[in-house]
Scaffold this motif. Structure first.
Motif, PDB file in Angstrom:
ATOM      1  N   ASN A 236       0.848  -1.177   0.000  1.00 26.88           N
ATOM      2  CA  ASN A 236       0.000   0.000   0.000  1.00 26.88           C
ATOM      3  C   ASN A 236       0.887   1.231   0.000  1.00 26.88           C
ATOM      4  N   PRO A 237       0.732   2.146  -0.932  1.00 23.03           N
ATOM      5  CA  PRO A 237       1.542   3.361  -0.883  1.00 23.03           C
ATOM      6  C   PRO A 237       1.207   4.165   0.363  1.00 23.03           C
ATOM      7  N   PRO A 238       2.205   4.701   1.074  1.00 24.30           N
ATOM      8  CA  PRO A 238       1.938   5.494   2.266  1.00 24.30           C
ATOM      9  C   PRO A 238       1.237   6.788   1.877  1.00 24.30           C
ATOM     10  N   ASN A 239      -0.010   6.924   2.264  1.00 19.43           N
ATOM     11  CA  ASN A 239      -0.774   8.091   1.856  1.00 19.43           C
ATOM     12  C   ASN A 239      -0.935   9.061   3.017  1.00 19.43           C
ATOM     13  N   ASN A 240      -1.762  10.085   2.826  1.00 16.05           N
ATOM     14  CA  ASN A 240      -1.963  11.090   3.859  1.00 16.05           C
ATOM     15  C   ASN A 240      -3.359  11.013   4.480  1.00 16.05           C
ATOM     16  N   ILE A 241      -4.039   9.867   4.340  1.00 20.05           N
ATOM     17  CA  ILE A 241      -5.389   9.694   4.865  1.00 20.05           C
ATOM     18  C   ILE A 241      -5.330   8.823   6.113  1.00 20.05           C
ATOM     19  N   SER A 242      -6.017   9.243   7.157  1.00 21.81           N
ATOM     20  CA  SER A 242      -5.958   8.550   8.432  1.00 21.81           C
ATOM     21  C   SER A 242      -6.861   7.322   8.459  1.00 21.81           C
ATOM     22  N   ASN A 243      -6.729   6.548   9.538  1.00 26.55           N
ATOM     23  CA  ASN A 243      -7.653   5.471   9.884  1.00 26.55           C
ATOM     24  C   ASN A 243      -7.691   4.334   8.864  1.00 26.55           C
ATOM     25  N   GLY A 244      -6.584   4.143   8.130  1.00 29.20           N
ATOM     26  CA  GLY A 244      -6.467   2.982   7.267  1.00 29.20           C
ATOM     27  C   GLY A 244      -7.132   3.066   5.915  1.00 29.20           C
ATOM     28  N   ALA A 245      -7.660   4.225   5.535  1.00 27.94           N
ATOM     29  CA  ALA A 245      -8.274   4.357   4.211  1.00 27.94           C
ATOM     30  C   ALA A 245      -7.200   4.372   3.129  1.00 27.94           C
ATOM     31  N   LEU A 246      -7.561   3.911   1.938  1.00 28.57           N
ATOM     32  CA  LEU A 246      -6.681   3.980   0.781  1.00 28.57           C
ATOM     33  C   LEU A 246      -6.955   5.270   0.006  1.00 28.57           C
ATOM     34  N   GLY A 247      -6.093   5.562  -0.974  1.00 25.68           N
ATOM     35  CA  GLY A 247      -6.304   6.743  -1.806  1.00 25.68           C
ATOM     36  C   GLY A 247      -5.365   7.870  -1.433  1.00 25.68           C
ATOM     37  N   ILE A 248      -5.690   9.079  -1.896  1.00 23.12           N
ATOM     38  CA  ILE A 248      -4.840  10.249  -1.664  1.00 23.12           C
ATOM     39  C   ILE A 248      -5.682  11.522  -1.736  1.00 23.12           C
ATOM     40  N   PHE A 249      -5.321  12.515  -0.920  1.00 27.24           N
ATOM     41  CA  PHE A 249      -5.894  13.855  -1.008  1.00 27.24           C
ATOM     42  C   PHE A 249      -4.754  14.789  -1.370  1.00 27.24           C
ATOM     43  N   SER A 250      -4.844  15.395  -2.551  1.00 28.37           N
ATOM     44  CA  SER A 250      -3.751  16.212  -3.076  1.00 28.37           C
ATOM     45  C   SER A 250      -4.176  17.659  -3.234  1.00 28.37           C
ATOM     46  N   ALA A 251      -3.448  18.554  -2.580  1.00 26.17           N
ATOM     47  CA  ALA A 251      -3.595  19.988  -2.802  1.00 26.17           C
ATOM     48  C   ALA A 251      -2.387  20.420  -3.629  1.00 26.17           C
ATOM     49  N   HIS A 252      -2.629  20.992  -4.810  1.00 31.76           N
ATOM     50  CA  HIS A 252      -1.511  21.265  -5.708  1.00 31.76           C
ATOM     51  C   HIS A 252      -1.832  22.411  -6.665  1.00 31.76           C
ATOM     52  N   THR A 253      -0.782  22.948  -7.255  1.00 30.34           N
ATOM     53  CA  THR A 253      -0.953  23.928  -8.325  1.00 30.34           C
ATOM     54  C   THR A 253      -1.123  23.198  -9.639  1.00 30.34           C
ATOM     55  N   VAL A 254      -1.625  23.908 -10.640  1.00 24.18           N
ATOM     56  CA  VAL A 254      -1.823  23.327 -11.963  1.00 24.18           C
ATOM     57  C   VAL A 254      -1.309  24.304 -13.015  1.00 24.18           C
ATOM     58  N   GLN A 255      -0.422  23.820 -13.871  1.00 24.69           N
ATOM     59  CA  GLN A 255       0.040  24.549 -15.058  1.00 24.69           C
ATOM     60  C   GLN A 255      -0.064  23.609 -16.243  1.00 24.69           C
ATOM     61  N   GLN A 256      -0.436  24.125 -17.410  1.00 21.96           N
ATOM     62  CA  GLN A 256      -0.594  23.258 -18.586  1.00 21.96           C
ATOM     63  C   GLN A 256      -0.085  23.975 -19.831  1.00 21.96           C
ATOM     64  N   ARG A 257       0.691  23.239 -20.619  1.00 26.31           N
ATOM     65  CA  ARG A 257       1.200  23.773 -21.873  1.00 26.31           C
ATOM     66  C   ARG A 257       1.114  22.688 -22.940  1.00 26.31           C
ATOM     67  N   SER A 258       1.031  23.113 -24.199  1.00 30.66           N
ATOM     68  CA  SER A 258       0.956  22.182 -25.330  1.00 30.66           C
ATOM     69  C   SER A 258       2.021  22.521 -26.356  1.00 30.66           C
ATOM     70  N   ALA A 259       2.360  21.512 -27.168  1.00 30.93           N
ATOM     71  CA  ALA A 259       3.290  21.704 -28.271  1.00 30.93           C
ATOM     72  C   ALA A 259       2.920  20.731 -29.377  1.00 30.93           C
ATOM     73  N   VAL A 260       3.222  21.106 -30.606  1.00 28.14           N
ATOM     74  CA  VAL A 260       2.896  20.265 -31.763  1.00 28.14           C
ATOM     75  C   VAL A 260       4.173  19.661 -32.326  1.00 28.14           C
ATOM     76  N   ILE A 261       4.140  18.362 -32.588  1.00 32.05           N
ATOM     77  CA  ILE A 261       5.277  17.675 -33.161  1.00 32.05           C
ATOM     78  C   ILE A 261       5.459  18.102 -34.618  1.00 32.05           C
ATOM     79  N   LYS A 262       6.681  18.474 -34.956  1.00 30.89           N
ATOM     80  CA  LYS A 262       6.955  18.960 -36.316  1.00 30.89           C
ATOM     81  C   LYS A 262       7.907  18.020 -37.035  1.00 30.89           C
TER      82      LYS A 262
END
Length: 262
Positions: A236-262
Motif C-alpha cells: 500500500n503506498p503510504p498516503n496522507n489519509i488517516s484510519n487505514g483508508a486507501l487513496g490520496i488527497f492532493s492539494a496542488h498547483t496546476v500549469q498546462q502547456r501544449s506543443a505540436v510535433i513537427k
C-alpha cells in the motif's frame, strides 16, 4: 540532473528512503478508498469515495453515497461538500490558494477519516520542448517541461500527459534532490513507445505537489515495477489519509502547456 521516476498506472488522481506498508491480501478485506484534490484553479473540487474489492470480485468498485465530507483551510474557511452521485462529492464556493493548508474530513460507514495537504507556491511551466531522436531507422520523441525550479530544496512535481486530447494512462514525477534551483532539462521520456507523428499535439499538465503526495506517487512506482527487472512486493503506498483508508488527497498547483510535433 534532476532525478526522475516513471509511473505506469491507471489514472485516478522522490525521496531516498521510503516506508513500505505490506498489502493485506485477505480475500475478505475491503477498505474505504478516498480520492480527492483541491488546486489553485477555480473549483468546484471533487472527492470520490468507494470501497476496494476483493480478489474474487469483478466489476466496478462499490461507491459510498451517504458520507459526510468537508474541506477546510488554515484561514478558517470551511465547506460541506454536496453529493452529486456515483460516490462523488463536490464543493461549491471554496477556493484553493497557494500557500494554504487544506484539511479533508470524511465520515463514512461510522468511521472518521482525515487528510491534510498544502498547495505549494506556484512554479511557472514556461513551455514543452519536443526532442526528436532516431535509432535503427525508428523515430522517437521525448518531452522536456521547461520551468525554473526554486532555490529551496524539496520541490516535487507530477506530470500528466495527453496526446491529441486523449489522456495517457501514465504519470511522470520529478524532484530536485540531485540538482536544485535551475532550469529543468530532464526528459519525460517516451517509454510508452507512443506511435507519434508530425502534427500530433502533446499536452503536459504540471502539478506542484507536497511531500506526502510525492511519496505516495513515488511508492506507486515500486508497486508497479514488476516483470523483467522488477518484481517488487505489492504494498500500500503510504498516503496522507488517516484510519487505514486507501487513496490520496492532493492539494496542488496546476500549469498546462501544449506543443505540436513537427
Amino acid at each position: 540532473m534532476k532525478s526522475i521516476i516513471y509511473i505506469f498506472i491507471g489514472m485516478i488522481l522522490f525521496t531516498s528512503c521510503e516506508q513500505i506498508i505490506e498489502l493485506d491480501l485477505n480475500e475478505n478485506t475491503s477498505k474505504i478508498v478516498i480520492e480527492g484534490s483541491i488546486t489553485d484553479q477555480s473549483g468546484p473540487y471533487f472527492v470520490k469515495i468507494t470501497k476496494s474489492t476483493t480478489l474474487s470480485e469483478q466489476g466496478q468498485s462499490p461507491t459510498i453515497d451517504n458520507a459526510e465530507v468537508t474541506i477546510s483551510d488554515d484561514q478558517g474557511n470551511n465547506e460541506k461538500l454536496e453529493f452529486i452521485g456515483n460516490g462523488v462529492y463536490q464543493t461549491k464556493d471554496l477556493q484553493g490558494v497557494s500557500g494554504r493548508t487544506y484539511l479533508l474530513s470524511v465520515n463514512a460507514e461510522n468511521k472518521f477519516f482525515t487528510a491534510q495537504s498544502r498547495i505549494p507556491e506556484l512554479v511557472i511551466l514556461d513551455s514543452i520542448k519536443i526532442v526528436k531522436s532516431s535509432f535503427a531507422g525508428e523515430i522517437d520523441y521525448d518531452f522536456i517541461p521547461i520551468y525554473t525550479d526554486p532555490d529551496t530544496k524539496g520541490d516535487q512535481y507530477r506530470f500528466i500527459l495527453s496526446i491529441n486530447g486523449k489522456l495517457m494512462k501514465s504519470h511522470f514525477v520529478l524532484n530536485d534532490n540531485v540538482e536544485n534551483g535551475v532550469v529543468n532539462s530532464q526528459h519525460l521520456q517516451n517509454i510508452m513507445e507512443l506511435a507519434l507523428i508530425p502534427g500530433d499535439e502533446v499536452t503536459v499538465q504540471m502539478q506542484k505537489i507536497d511531500t506526502n503526495v510525492g511519496l505516495y506517487y513515488a511508492t506507486l512506482v515500486q508497486n508497479t515495477d514488476t516483470g523483467p527487472g522488477g518484481g517488487a512486493t505489492p504494498s500500500n503506498p503510504p498516503n496522507n489519509i488517516s484510519n487505514g483508508a486507501l487513496g490520496i488527497f492532493s492539494a496542488h498547483t496546476v500549469q498546462q502547456r501544449s506543443a505540436v510535433i513537427k
